[in-house]
Design a protein around this motif. Sequence first.
Motif, PDB file in Angstrom:
ATOM      1  N   PRO A   6      39.822  46.200  25.240  1.00 48.18           N
ATOM      2  CA  PRO A   6      40.140  47.052  26.385  1.00 48.18           C
ATOM      3  C   PRO A   6      41.324  47.981  26.150  1.00 48.18           C
ATOM      4  N   ASP A   7      42.305  47.572  25.327  1.00 48.56           N
ATOM      5  CA  ASP A   7      43.480  48.429  25.100  1.00 48.56           C
ATOM      6  C   ASP A   7      43.097  49.710  24.375  1.00 48.56           C
ATOM      7  N   LYS A   8      41.992  49.699  23.664  1.00 50.29           N
ATOM      8  CA  LYS A   8      41.533  50.868  22.901  1.00 50.29           C
ATOM      9  C   LYS A   8      40.214  51.370  23.460  1.00 50.29           C
ATOM     10  N   LEU A   9      40.048  51.174  24.746  1.00 48.92           N
ATOM     11  CA  LEU A   9      38.837  51.622  25.449  1.00 48.92           C
ATOM     12  C   LEU A   9      37.555  51.152  24.755  1.00 48.92           C
ATOM     13  N   GLY A  46      37.650  45.718  30.731  1.00 48.43           N
ATOM     14  CA  GLY A  46      38.758  46.589  31.118  1.00 48.43           C
ATOM     15  C   GLY A  46      38.295  47.821  31.853  1.00 48.43           C
ATOM     16  N   LYS A  47      38.949  48.953  31.567  1.00 51.68           N
ATOM     17  CA  LYS A  47      38.746  50.116  32.447  1.00 51.68           C
ATOM     18  C   LYS A  47      37.586  51.030  32.058  1.00 51.68           C
ATOM     19  N   GLY A  48      36.885  50.722  30.934  1.00 49.61           N
ATOM     20  CA  GLY A  48      35.775  51.601  30.554  1.00 49.61           C
ATOM     21  C   GLY A  48      34.712  50.892  29.741  1.00 49.61           C
ATOM     22  N   CYS A  58      33.015  52.321  26.568  1.00 49.65           N
ATOM     23  CA  CYS A  58      33.291  52.428  25.128  1.00 49.65           C
ATOM     24  C   CYS A  58      33.613  53.878  24.775  1.00 49.65           C
ATOM     25  N   ALA A  59      34.695  54.080  24.006  1.00 52.13           N
ATOM     26  CA  ALA A  59      35.123  55.442  23.632  1.00 52.13           C
ATOM     27  C   ALA A  59      34.588  55.861  22.271  1.00 52.13           C
ATOM     28  N   GLY A  60      33.513  55.199  21.812  1.00 49.59           N
ATOM     29  CA  GLY A  60      32.906  55.595  20.532  1.00 49.59           C
ATOM     30  C   GLY A  60      33.611  54.961  19.354  1.00 49.59           C
ATOM     31  N   GLN A  61      33.402  55.555  18.188  1.00 51.00           N
ATOM     32  CA  GLN A  61      34.037  55.042  16.970  1.00 51.00           C
ATOM     33  C   GLN A  61      35.556  54.984  17.130  1.00 51.00           C
ATOM     34  N   ASP A  62      36.172  53.863  16.700  1.00 50.12           N
ATOM     35  CA  ASP A  62      37.635  53.794  16.667  1.00 50.12           C
ATOM     36  C   ASP A  62      38.106  54.701  15.535  1.00 50.12           C
ATOM     37  N   LEU A  63      38.719  55.806  15.930  1.00 42.16           N
ATOM     38  CA  LEU A  63      39.109  56.808  14.940  1.00 42.16           C
ATOM     39  C   LEU A  63      40.295  56.354  14.086  1.00 42.16           C
ATOM     40  N   SER A  64      40.928  55.228  14.491  1.00 40.49           N
ATOM     41  CA  SER A  64      42.049  54.731  13.685  1.00 40.49           C
ATOM     42  C   SER A  64      41.687  53.466  12.908  1.00 40.49           C
ATOM     43  N   ASP A  65      40.417  53.103  12.910  1.00 37.65           N
ATOM     44  CA  ASP A  65      40.009  51.881  12.194  1.00 37.65           C
ATOM     45  C   ASP A  65      40.246  52.064  10.693  1.00 37.65           C
ATOM     46  N   GLY A  87      33.728  53.470  34.033  1.00 39.55           N
ATOM     47  CA  GLY A  87      34.755  54.192  33.275  1.00 39.55           C
ATOM     48  C   GLY A  87      34.110  55.083  32.224  1.00 39.55           C
ATOM     49  N   VAL A  88      34.784  55.170  31.058  1.00 40.78           N
ATOM     50  CA  VAL A  88      34.359  56.146  30.047  1.00 40.78           C
ATOM     51  C   VAL A  88      33.287  55.605  29.103  1.00 40.78           C
ATOM     52  N   ALA A  89      32.257  56.431  28.843  1.00 48.57           N
ATOM     53  CA  ALA A  89      31.335  56.198  27.720  1.00 48.57           C
ATOM     54  C   ALA A  89      31.378  57.494  26.922  1.00 48.57           C
ATOM     55  N   PHE A 122      30.328  60.176  31.279  1.00 48.19           N
ATOM     56  CA  PHE A 122      29.513  60.249  30.062  1.00 48.19           C
ATOM     57  C   PHE A 122      29.945  61.505  29.307  1.00 48.19           C
ATOM     58  N   ILE A 123      30.430  61.316  28.070  1.00 52.42           N
ATOM     59  CA  ILE A 123      30.969  62.468  27.329  1.00 52.42           C
ATOM     60  C   ILE A 123      30.422  62.479  25.900  1.00 52.42           C
ATOM     61  N   GLN A 124      29.752  63.579  25.545  1.00 47.10           N
ATOM     62  CA  GLN A 124      29.356  63.794  24.141  1.00 47.10           C
ATOM     63  C   GLN A 124      30.581  64.410  23.462  1.00 47.10           C
ATOM     64  N   GLY A 165      35.072  68.124  15.900  1.00 47.42           N
ATOM     65  CA  GLY A 165      34.371  68.789  14.787  1.00 47.42           C
ATOM     66  C   GLY A 165      33.138  68.062  14.297  1.00 47.42           C
ATOM     67  N   LEU A 166      32.561  67.206  15.150  1.00 50.40           N
ATOM     68  CA  LEU A 166      31.348  66.475  14.743  1.00 50.40           C
ATOM     69  C   LEU A 166      30.183  66.820  15.656  1.00 50.40           C
ATOM     70  N   MET A 167      29.046  66.261  15.359  1.00 49.32           N
ATOM     71  CA  MET A 167      27.841  66.431  16.187  1.00 49.32           C
ATOM     72  C   MET A 167      27.439  65.060  16.734  1.00 49.32           C
TER      73      MET A 167
HETATM   74  C1  LHQ Z   1      40.943  55.256  20.980  1.00 52.19           C
HETATM   75  C2  LHQ Z   1      39.731  55.937  21.038  1.00 52.19           C
HETATM   76  C3  LHQ Z   1      39.017  56.091  19.829  1.00 52.19           C
HETATM   77  C4  LHQ Z   1      40.686  54.965  18.730  1.00 52.19           C
HETATM   78  C5  LHQ Z   1      40.537  55.924  23.031  1.00 52.19           C
HETATM   79  N1  LHQ Z   1      39.499  55.628  18.732  1.00 52.19           N
HETATM   80  N2  LHQ Z   1      41.433  54.812  19.855  1.00 52.19           N
HETATM   81  C6  LHQ Z   1      30.629  57.349  14.595  1.00 52.19           C
HETATM   82  C7  LHQ Z   1      30.716  56.770  13.305  1.00 52.19           C
HETATM   83  C8  LHQ Z   1      30.983  57.480  12.175  1.00 52.19           C
HETATM   84  C9  LHQ Z   1      31.557  58.559  12.107  1.00 52.19           C
HETATM   85  C10 LHQ Z   1      32.200  59.285  13.100  1.00 52.19           C
HETATM   86  O1  LHQ Z   1      31.656  59.405  14.345  1.00 52.19           O
HETATM   87  C11 LHQ Z   1      31.087  58.488  15.025  1.00 52.19           C
HETATM   88  C12 LHQ Z   1      30.917  58.852  16.401  1.00 52.19           C
HETATM   89  C13 LHQ Z   1      32.082  58.734  17.295  1.00 52.19           C
HETATM   90  O2  LHQ Z   1      32.005  58.012  18.219  1.00 52.19           O
HETATM   91  S1  LHQ Z   1      33.447  59.644  16.900  1.00 52.19           S
HETATM   92  C14 LHQ Z   1      34.601  59.246  18.209  1.00 52.19           C
HETATM   93  C15 LHQ Z   1      34.150  59.860  19.447  1.00 52.19           C
HETATM   94  N3  LHQ Z   1      35.061  59.549  20.506  1.00 52.19           N
HETATM   95  C16 LHQ Z   1      36.056  60.335  20.845  1.00 52.19           C
HETATM   96  O3  LHQ Z   1      36.337  61.337  20.228  1.00 52.19           O
HETATM   97  C17 LHQ Z   1      36.824  59.890  22.074  1.00 52.19           C
HETATM   98  C18 LHQ Z   1      38.315  59.839  21.835  1.00 52.19           C
HETATM   99  N4  LHQ Z   1      38.970  59.432  23.047  1.00 52.19           N
HETATM  100  C19 LHQ Z   1      39.245  60.276  24.051  1.00 52.19           C
HETATM  101  O4  LHQ Z   1      38.965  61.453  24.017  1.00 52.19           O
HETATM  102  C20 LHQ Z   1      39.900  59.687  25.272  1.00 52.19           C
HETATM  103  O5  LHQ Z   1      40.492  58.470  24.906  1.00 52.19           O
HETATM  104  C21 LHQ Z   1      38.899  59.453  26.421  1.00 52.19           C
HETATM  105  C22 LHQ Z   1      38.460  60.808  27.017  1.00 52.19           C
HETATM  106  C23 LHQ Z   1      37.665  58.670  25.923  1.00 52.19           C
HETATM  107  C24 LHQ Z   1      39.571  58.617  27.518  1.00 52.19           C
HETATM  108  O6  LHQ Z   1      40.806  59.193  27.896  1.00 52.19           O
HETATM  109  P1  LHQ Z   1      41.854  58.332  28.779  1.00 52.19           P
HETATM  110  O7  LHQ Z   1      41.136  57.675  29.894  1.00 52.19           O
HETATM  111  O8  LHQ Z   1      42.969  59.260  29.090  1.00 52.19           O
HETATM  112  O9  LHQ Z   1      42.345  57.144  27.837  1.00 52.19           O
HETATM  113  P2  LHQ Z   1      43.338  57.234  26.598  1.00 52.19           P
HETATM  114  O10 LHQ Z   1      43.050  58.437  25.789  1.00 52.19           O
HETATM  115  O11 LHQ Z   1      44.744  57.037  27.081  1.00 52.19           O
HETATM  116  O12 LHQ Z   1      42.880  55.953  25.723  1.00 52.19           O
HETATM  117  C25 LHQ Z   1      43.398  54.635  25.970  1.00 52.19           C
HETATM  118  C26 LHQ Z   1      43.730  54.059  24.622  1.00 52.19           C
HETATM  119  O13 LHQ Z   1      42.517  53.967  23.855  1.00 52.19           O
HETATM  120  C27 LHQ Z   1      44.672  54.936  23.817  1.00 52.19           C
HETATM  121  O14 LHQ Z   1      45.452  54.067  23.015  1.00 52.19           O
HETATM  122  P3  LHQ Z   1      47.066  54.004  23.204  1.00 52.19           P
HETATM  123  O15 LHQ Z   1      47.512  52.982  22.184  1.00 52.19           O
HETATM  124  O16 LHQ Z   1      47.581  55.374  22.974  1.00 52.19           O
HETATM  125  O17 LHQ Z   1      47.259  53.542  24.632  1.00 52.19           O
HETATM  126  C28 LHQ Z   1      43.733  55.728  22.923  1.00 52.19           C
HETATM  127  O18 LHQ Z   1      44.339  56.175  21.739  1.00 52.19           O
HETATM  128  C29 LHQ Z   1      42.684  54.673  22.635  1.00 52.19           C
HETATM  129  N5  LHQ Z   1      41.409  55.286  22.246  1.00 52.19           N
HETATM  130  N6  LHQ Z   1      39.492  56.358  22.329  1.00 52.19           N
HETATM  131  N7  LHQ Z   1      37.763  56.728  19.838  1.00 52.19           N
END
Ligand code: LHQ
Length: 262
Positions: A25-28, A61-63, A65-72, A108-110, A132-134, A140-142
Amino acid sequence: MNQAELTEIIYETTDRVAQITLNRPDKLNSLTAKMHEEFRLALDCIDQDPRIQILIIKGAGKGFCAGQDLSDPDLKLNHLGETLEINYNPLIYRLTTMKQIVIASVHGVAAGAGCNLALAADLTIASKSASFIQAFIKIGLMPDAGGTWFLPKRIGLQKAMGLALTGEKITGEQADQMGLIWKSFDEEILISETAQLANQLAKMPGLALTEIKKAMQSSFNRTLVEQLAVECEAQDRLGKTNDFHEGVSAFLEKRPARFNNS
Ligand code: LHQ
Protein backbone atom coordinates in the motif's frame (compact mmCIF):
# COMPACT_ATOMS: atom_id res chain seq x y z
CA MET A 1 1.83 -22.78 -0.39
CA ASN A 2 3.03 -21.45 2.93
CA GLN A 3 1.27 -18.12 3.60
CA ALA A 4 4.42 -16.93 5.40
CA GLU A 5 6.25 -16.95 2.04
CA LEU A 6 3.97 -14.15 0.87
CA THR A 7 4.97 -10.60 1.74
CA GLU A 8 3.68 -8.58 -1.24
CA ILE A 9 0.28 -10.16 -1.81
CA ILE A 10 -2.33 -11.70 0.49
CA TYR A 11 -3.96 -14.95 -0.67
CA GLU A 12 -7.22 -16.05 0.96
CA THR A 13 -9.95 -18.54 0.15
CA THR A 14 -13.47 -18.99 1.43
CA ASP A 15 -15.43 -21.90 0.04
CA ARG A 16 -15.48 -21.43 -3.77
CA VAL A 17 -13.93 -17.93 -3.83
CA ALA A 18 -10.21 -17.07 -3.80
CA GLN A 19 -8.94 -13.54 -3.25
CA ILE A 20 -5.58 -12.01 -4.14
CA THR A 21 -4.88 -8.64 -2.52
CA LEU A 22 -1.94 -6.66 -3.92
CA ASN A 23 -0.25 -5.63 -0.72
CA ARG A 24 2.31 -2.82 -1.05
CA PRO A 25 0.00 0.00 0.00
CA ASP A 26 2.85 2.48 0.66
CA LYS A 27 3.80 2.24 -3.03
CA LEU A 28 0.25 2.13 -4.34
CA ASN A 29 0.64 -1.64 -4.87
CA SER A 30 3.00 -1.04 -7.79
CA LEU A 31 4.18 -4.35 -9.19
CA THR A 32 7.61 -5.79 -8.42
CA ALA A 33 9.26 -8.97 -9.73
CA LYS A 34 8.65 -10.50 -6.27
CA MET A 35 4.97 -9.62 -6.40
CA HIS A 36 4.70 -11.34 -9.78
CA GLU A 37 6.39 -14.41 -8.33
CA GLU A 38 3.92 -14.48 -5.43
CA PHE A 39 1.01 -13.94 -7.84
CA ARG A 40 2.16 -17.02 -9.78
CA LEU A 41 2.31 -19.08 -6.56
CA ALA A 42 -1.24 -18.05 -5.67
CA LEU A 43 -2.50 -18.92 -9.17
CA ASP A 44 -0.76 -22.33 -8.84
CA CYS A 45 -2.75 -22.86 -5.60
CA ILE A 46 -5.97 -22.03 -7.42
CA ASP A 47 -5.06 -24.50 -10.20
CA GLN A 48 -4.66 -27.20 -7.59
CA ASP A 49 -7.86 -26.42 -5.66
CA PRO A 50 -10.86 -27.86 -7.52
CA ARG A 51 -13.30 -25.97 -5.25
CA ILE A 52 -12.31 -22.52 -6.49
CA GLN A 53 -14.71 -21.07 -9.05
CA ILE A 54 -14.12 -17.32 -8.62
CA LEU A 55 -10.98 -15.20 -8.15
CA ILE A 56 -11.19 -11.63 -6.82
CA ILE A 57 -8.21 -9.33 -7.36
CA LYS A 58 -8.04 -6.12 -5.32
CA GLY A 59 -5.55 -3.68 -3.83
CA ALA A 60 -4.72 -2.94 -0.18
CA GLY A 61 -4.78 0.63 1.12
CA LYS A 62 -5.84 3.63 -0.89
CA GLY A 63 -5.70 2.21 -4.44
CA PHE A 64 -5.71 -0.81 -6.75
CA CYS A 65 -2.30 -0.71 -8.46
CA ALA A 66 0.00 1.96 -9.96
CA GLY A 67 1.53 -0.41 -12.53
CA GLN A 68 5.15 -1.47 -12.69
CA ASP A 69 7.22 -0.33 -9.69
CA LEU A 70 9.54 2.04 -11.49
CA SER A 71 12.07 1.83 -8.65
CA ASP A 72 12.23 -1.97 -8.44
CA PRO A 73 15.95 -2.89 -8.50
CA ASP A 74 14.99 -6.05 -10.42
CA LEU A 75 13.58 -3.97 -13.32
CA LYS A 76 16.04 -3.83 -16.22
CA LEU A 77 15.24 -0.46 -17.77
CA ASN A 78 17.04 -1.29 -21.00
CA HIS A 79 15.21 -4.61 -21.36
CA LEU A 80 11.55 -3.84 -20.72
CA GLY A 81 10.52 -6.53 -23.22
CA GLU A 82 12.16 -9.12 -20.99
CA THR A 83 10.09 -8.02 -17.96
CA LEU A 84 6.92 -8.18 -20.05
CA GLU A 85 7.77 -11.62 -21.40
CA ILE A 86 8.69 -13.07 -18.02
CA ASN A 87 6.11 -11.41 -15.78
CA TYR A 88 3.27 -9.49 -17.42
CA ASN A 89 2.42 -11.44 -20.56
CA PRO A 90 2.11 -14.82 -18.81
CA LEU A 91 0.02 -13.21 -16.04
CA ILE A 92 -2.44 -11.57 -18.45
CA TYR A 93 -2.67 -14.74 -20.55
CA ARG A 94 -3.24 -16.88 -17.48
CA LEU A 95 -6.00 -14.67 -16.08
CA THR A 96 -7.87 -14.60 -19.40
CA THR A 97 -7.61 -18.35 -19.99
CA MET A 98 -7.91 -19.87 -16.49
CA LYS A 99 -11.16 -21.75 -15.90
CA GLN A 100 -12.17 -19.61 -12.91
CA ILE A 101 -14.04 -16.33 -13.39
CA VAL A 102 -11.80 -13.40 -12.45
CA ILE A 103 -13.28 -10.26 -10.86
CA ALA A 104 -11.13 -7.14 -10.45
CA SER A 105 -12.45 -4.82 -7.74
CA VAL A 106 -10.91 -1.38 -8.22
CA HIS A 107 -10.86 1.49 -5.75
CA GLY A 108 -8.50 4.47 -5.94
CA VAL A 109 -5.88 4.42 -8.69
CA ALA A 110 -5.43 1.79 -11.41
CA ALA A 111 -2.57 3.13 -13.54
CA GLY A 112 -0.32 1.76 -16.29
CA ALA A 113 -0.03 -2.01 -16.18
CA GLY A 114 -2.20 -1.85 -13.04
CA CYS A 115 -5.05 -0.47 -15.14
CA ASN A 116 -4.61 -3.21 -17.72
CA LEU A 117 -4.38 -5.88 -15.02
CA ALA A 118 -7.81 -4.69 -13.89
CA LEU A 119 -9.09 -4.85 -17.49
CA ALA A 120 -7.76 -8.41 -17.92
CA ALA A 121 -10.42 -9.62 -15.47
CA ASP A 122 -13.59 -11.23 -16.82
CA LEU A 123 -15.56 -8.65 -14.85
CA THR A 124 -14.07 -5.35 -13.71
CA ILE A 125 -16.01 -3.43 -11.11
CA ALA A 126 -14.95 -0.18 -9.47
CA SER A 127 -15.87 2.59 -7.11
CA LYS A 128 -17.34 5.58 -8.95
CA SER A 129 -14.42 7.64 -7.68
CA ALA A 130 -11.70 5.21 -8.85
CA SER A 131 -9.16 6.43 -11.45
CA PHE A 132 -8.27 4.47 -14.57
CA ILE A 133 -5.13 5.89 -16.18
CA GLN A 134 -3.18 4.68 -19.23
CA ALA A 135 -0.21 6.43 -17.66
CA PHE A 136 2.42 4.97 -20.01
CA ILE A 137 2.70 7.93 -22.40
CA LYS A 138 3.71 10.22 -19.54
CA ILE A 139 6.94 8.24 -19.18
CA GLY A 140 7.54 7.70 -22.90
CA LEU A 141 5.97 4.24 -23.16
CA MET A 142 2.93 2.67 -24.80
CA PRO A 143 0.19 0.60 -23.14
CA ASP A 144 1.28 -2.97 -22.39
CA ALA A 145 -0.14 -5.83 -20.30
CA GLY A 146 -2.88 -6.19 -22.93
CA GLY A 147 -3.97 -2.54 -23.04
CA THR A 148 -3.80 -2.23 -26.83
CA TRP A 149 -6.02 -5.34 -27.07
CA PHE A 150 -8.57 -4.67 -24.32
CA LEU A 151 -9.17 -0.96 -24.95
CA PRO A 152 -10.27 -0.93 -28.62
CA LYS A 153 -12.38 -4.05 -28.11
CA ARG A 154 -14.25 -2.61 -25.13
CA ILE A 155 -14.65 1.04 -26.01
CA GLY A 156 -13.85 1.35 -29.76
CA LEU A 157 -10.78 2.72 -31.49
CA GLN A 158 -11.38 6.46 -30.92
CA LYS A 159 -11.80 6.29 -27.14
CA ALA A 160 -8.96 3.75 -26.90
CA MET A 161 -6.64 6.03 -28.85
CA GLY A 162 -7.70 9.03 -26.75
CA LEU A 163 -6.94 7.30 -23.46
CA ALA A 164 -3.61 5.87 -24.68
CA LEU A 165 -2.34 8.99 -26.46
CA THR A 166 -3.24 11.52 -23.75
CA GLY A 167 -2.87 9.41 -20.59
CA GLU A 168 -6.05 11.19 -19.42
CA LYS A 169 -7.55 9.91 -16.19
CA ILE A 170 -11.15 8.65 -16.23
CA THR A 171 -13.22 7.86 -13.15
CA GLY A 172 -14.82 4.53 -12.38
CA GLU A 173 -18.18 6.08 -13.18
CA GLN A 174 -16.94 7.23 -16.63
CA ALA A 175 -15.35 3.82 -17.25
CA ASP A 176 -18.74 2.26 -16.48
CA GLN A 177 -20.59 4.64 -18.82
CA MET A 178 -18.06 3.97 -21.63
CA GLY A 179 -18.43 0.19 -21.31
CA LEU A 180 -14.82 -0.23 -20.19
CA ILE A 181 -15.95 -2.01 -17.02
CA TRP A 182 -19.00 -3.97 -15.86
CA LYS A 183 -20.35 -1.68 -13.11
CA SER A 184 -19.40 1.11 -10.72
CA PHE A 185 -20.63 1.67 -7.17
CA ASP A 186 -20.36 4.24 -4.42
CA GLU A 187 -17.03 3.58 -2.67
CA GLU A 188 -18.70 2.61 0.66
CA ILE A 189 -20.44 -0.38 -0.91
CA LEU A 190 -17.71 -1.61 -3.30
CA ILE A 191 -16.50 -4.32 -0.88
CA SER A 192 -20.00 -5.64 -0.20
CA GLU A 193 -20.93 -5.49 -3.90
CA THR A 194 -17.73 -7.39 -4.79
CA ALA A 195 -18.57 -10.12 -2.27
CA GLN A 196 -22.16 -10.23 -3.47
CA LEU A 197 -21.09 -10.68 -7.12
CA ALA A 198 -18.50 -13.33 -6.21
CA ASN A 199 -21.01 -15.28 -4.09
CA GLN A 200 -23.68 -15.02 -6.78
CA LEU A 201 -21.28 -16.46 -9.40
CA ALA A 202 -19.95 -19.07 -6.96
CA LYS A 203 -23.43 -20.59 -6.73
CA MET A 204 -23.77 -20.87 -10.51
CA PRO A 205 -22.91 -23.96 -12.56
CA GLY A 206 -19.12 -23.72 -12.86
CA LEU A 207 -18.73 -25.73 -16.06
CA ALA A 208 -21.08 -23.33 -17.86
CA LEU A 209 -19.23 -20.28 -16.46
CA THR A 210 -15.98 -21.68 -17.86
CA GLU A 211 -17.48 -22.44 -21.29
CA ILE A 212 -18.86 -18.87 -21.44
CA LYS A 213 -15.42 -17.46 -20.58
CA LYS A 214 -13.62 -19.66 -23.14
CA ALA A 215 -16.04 -18.87 -25.96
CA MET A 216 -16.18 -15.11 -25.31
CA GLN A 217 -12.45 -14.62 -24.71
CA SER A 218 -11.52 -16.45 -27.91
CA SER A 219 -14.32 -15.04 -30.10
CA PHE A 220 -12.39 -12.09 -31.53
CA ASN A 221 -10.22 -14.12 -33.86
CA ARG A 222 -13.12 -16.09 -35.36
CA THR A 223 -15.77 -15.55 -38.01
CA LEU A 224 -19.46 -15.90 -37.09
CA VAL A 225 -19.58 -19.31 -38.77
CA GLU A 226 -16.59 -20.51 -36.74
CA GLN A 227 -18.05 -19.09 -33.54
CA LEU A 228 -21.39 -20.81 -34.14
CA ALA A 229 -19.46 -24.10 -34.35
CA VAL A 230 -17.68 -23.31 -31.05
CA GLU A 231 -21.06 -22.66 -29.38
CA CYS A 232 -22.43 -25.89 -30.83
CA GLU A 233 -19.60 -28.01 -29.41
CA ALA A 234 -19.62 -26.31 -26.01
CA GLN A 235 -23.40 -26.47 -25.66
CA ASP A 236 -23.29 -30.16 -26.53
CA ARG A 237 -20.79 -30.71 -23.69
CA LEU A 238 -22.94 -28.68 -21.26
CA GLY A 239 -26.06 -30.61 -22.28
CA LYS A 240 -24.41 -33.78 -20.95
CA THR A 241 -23.69 -32.32 -17.48
CA ASN A 242 -25.56 -33.10 -14.27
CA ASP A 243 -25.90 -29.36 -13.71
CA PHE A 244 -27.93 -28.92 -16.90
CA HIS A 245 -30.26 -31.77 -15.91
CA GLU A 246 -30.54 -30.35 -12.38
CA GLY A 247 -31.25 -26.87 -13.83
CA VAL A 248 -34.06 -28.17 -16.04
CA SER A 249 -35.53 -30.34 -13.24
CA ALA A 250 -35.43 -27.42 -10.80
CA PHE A 251 -37.16 -25.19 -13.35
CA LEU A 252 -39.92 -27.73 -14.01
CA GLU A 253 -40.34 -28.47 -10.28
CA LYS A 254 -40.39 -24.72 -9.48
CA ARG A 255 -37.56 -24.97 -6.90
CA PRO A 256 -34.06 -23.46 -6.63
CA ALA A 257 -31.39 -25.48 -8.47
CA ARG A 258 -28.55 -27.16 -6.54
CA PHE A 259 -25.55 -27.22 -8.86
CA ASN A 260 -22.51 -29.36 -8.07
CA ASN A 261 -20.17 -28.66 -11.00
CA SER A 262 -20.49 -32.03 -12.63
C1 LHQ B 1 5.26 4.29 -7.15
C2 LHQ B 1 4.60 4.08 -8.36
C3 LHQ B 1 5.28 3.31 -9.34
C4 LHQ B 1 7.05 3.08 -7.90
C5 LHQ B 1 3.30 5.29 -7.15
N1 LHQ B 1 6.45 2.85 -9.10
N2 LHQ B 1 6.46 3.84 -6.93
C6 LHQ B 1 5.50 -2.74 -17.25
C7 LHQ B 1 6.64 -3.59 -17.25
C8 LHQ B 1 7.76 -3.35 -17.97
C9 LHQ B 1 8.14 -2.26 -18.40
C10 LHQ B 1 7.64 -0.99 -18.16
O1 LHQ B 1 6.29 -0.76 -18.15
C11 LHQ B 1 5.39 -1.50 -17.62
C12 LHQ B 1 4.13 -0.82 -17.50
C13 LHQ B 1 3.96 0.12 -16.38
O2 LHQ B 1 3.11 -0.09 -15.60
S1 LHQ B 1 5.02 1.43 -16.31
C14 LHQ B 1 4.48 2.32 -14.86
C15 LHQ B 1 3.20 2.96 -15.13
N3 LHQ B 1 2.75 3.68 -13.98
C16 LHQ B 1 2.99 4.95 -13.80
O3 LHQ B 1 3.69 5.60 -14.54
C17 LHQ B 1 2.32 5.55 -12.58
C18 LHQ B 1 3.29 6.31 -11.70
N4 LHQ B 1 2.57 6.87 -10.58
C19 LHQ B 1 1.87 8.01 -10.65
O4 LHQ B 1 1.79 8.67 -11.67
C20 LHQ B 1 1.15 8.43 -9.41
O5 LHQ B 1 1.74 7.78 -8.31
C21 LHQ B 1 -0.36 8.11 -9.46
C22 LHQ B 1 -1.06 9.03 -10.47
C23 LHQ B 1 -0.58 6.63 -9.85
C24 LHQ B 1 -0.98 8.32 -8.07
O6 LHQ B 1 -0.65 9.61 -7.58
P1 LHQ B 1 -0.89 9.95 -6.01
O7 LHQ B 1 -2.24 9.47 -5.61
O8 LHQ B 1 -0.57 11.39 -5.87
O9 LHQ B 1 0.14 9.04 -5.21
P2 LHQ B 1 1.71 9.23 -5.09
O10 LHQ B 1 2.29 9.61 -6.39
O11 LHQ B 1 2.01 10.10 -3.91
O12 LHQ B 1 2.20 7.71 -4.78
C25 LHQ B 1 2.22 7.18 -3.45
C26 LHQ B 1 3.53 6.46 -3.31
O13 LHQ B 1 3.56 5.38 -4.26
C27 LHQ B 1 4.72 7.34 -3.62
O14 LHQ B 1 5.79 6.88 -2.81
P3 LHQ B 1 6.45 7.87 -1.70
O15 LHQ B 1 7.53 7.02 -1.06
O16 LHQ B 1 6.95 9.06 -2.42
O17 LHQ B 1 5.32 8.19 -0.75
C28 LHQ B 1 5.03 7.01 -5.07
O18 LHQ B 1 6.37 7.24 -5.42
C29 LHQ B 1 4.71 5.53 -5.08
N5 LHQ B 1 4.41 5.06 -6.44
N6 LHQ B 1 3.38 4.72 -8.35
N7 LHQ B 1 4.64 3.02 -10.56
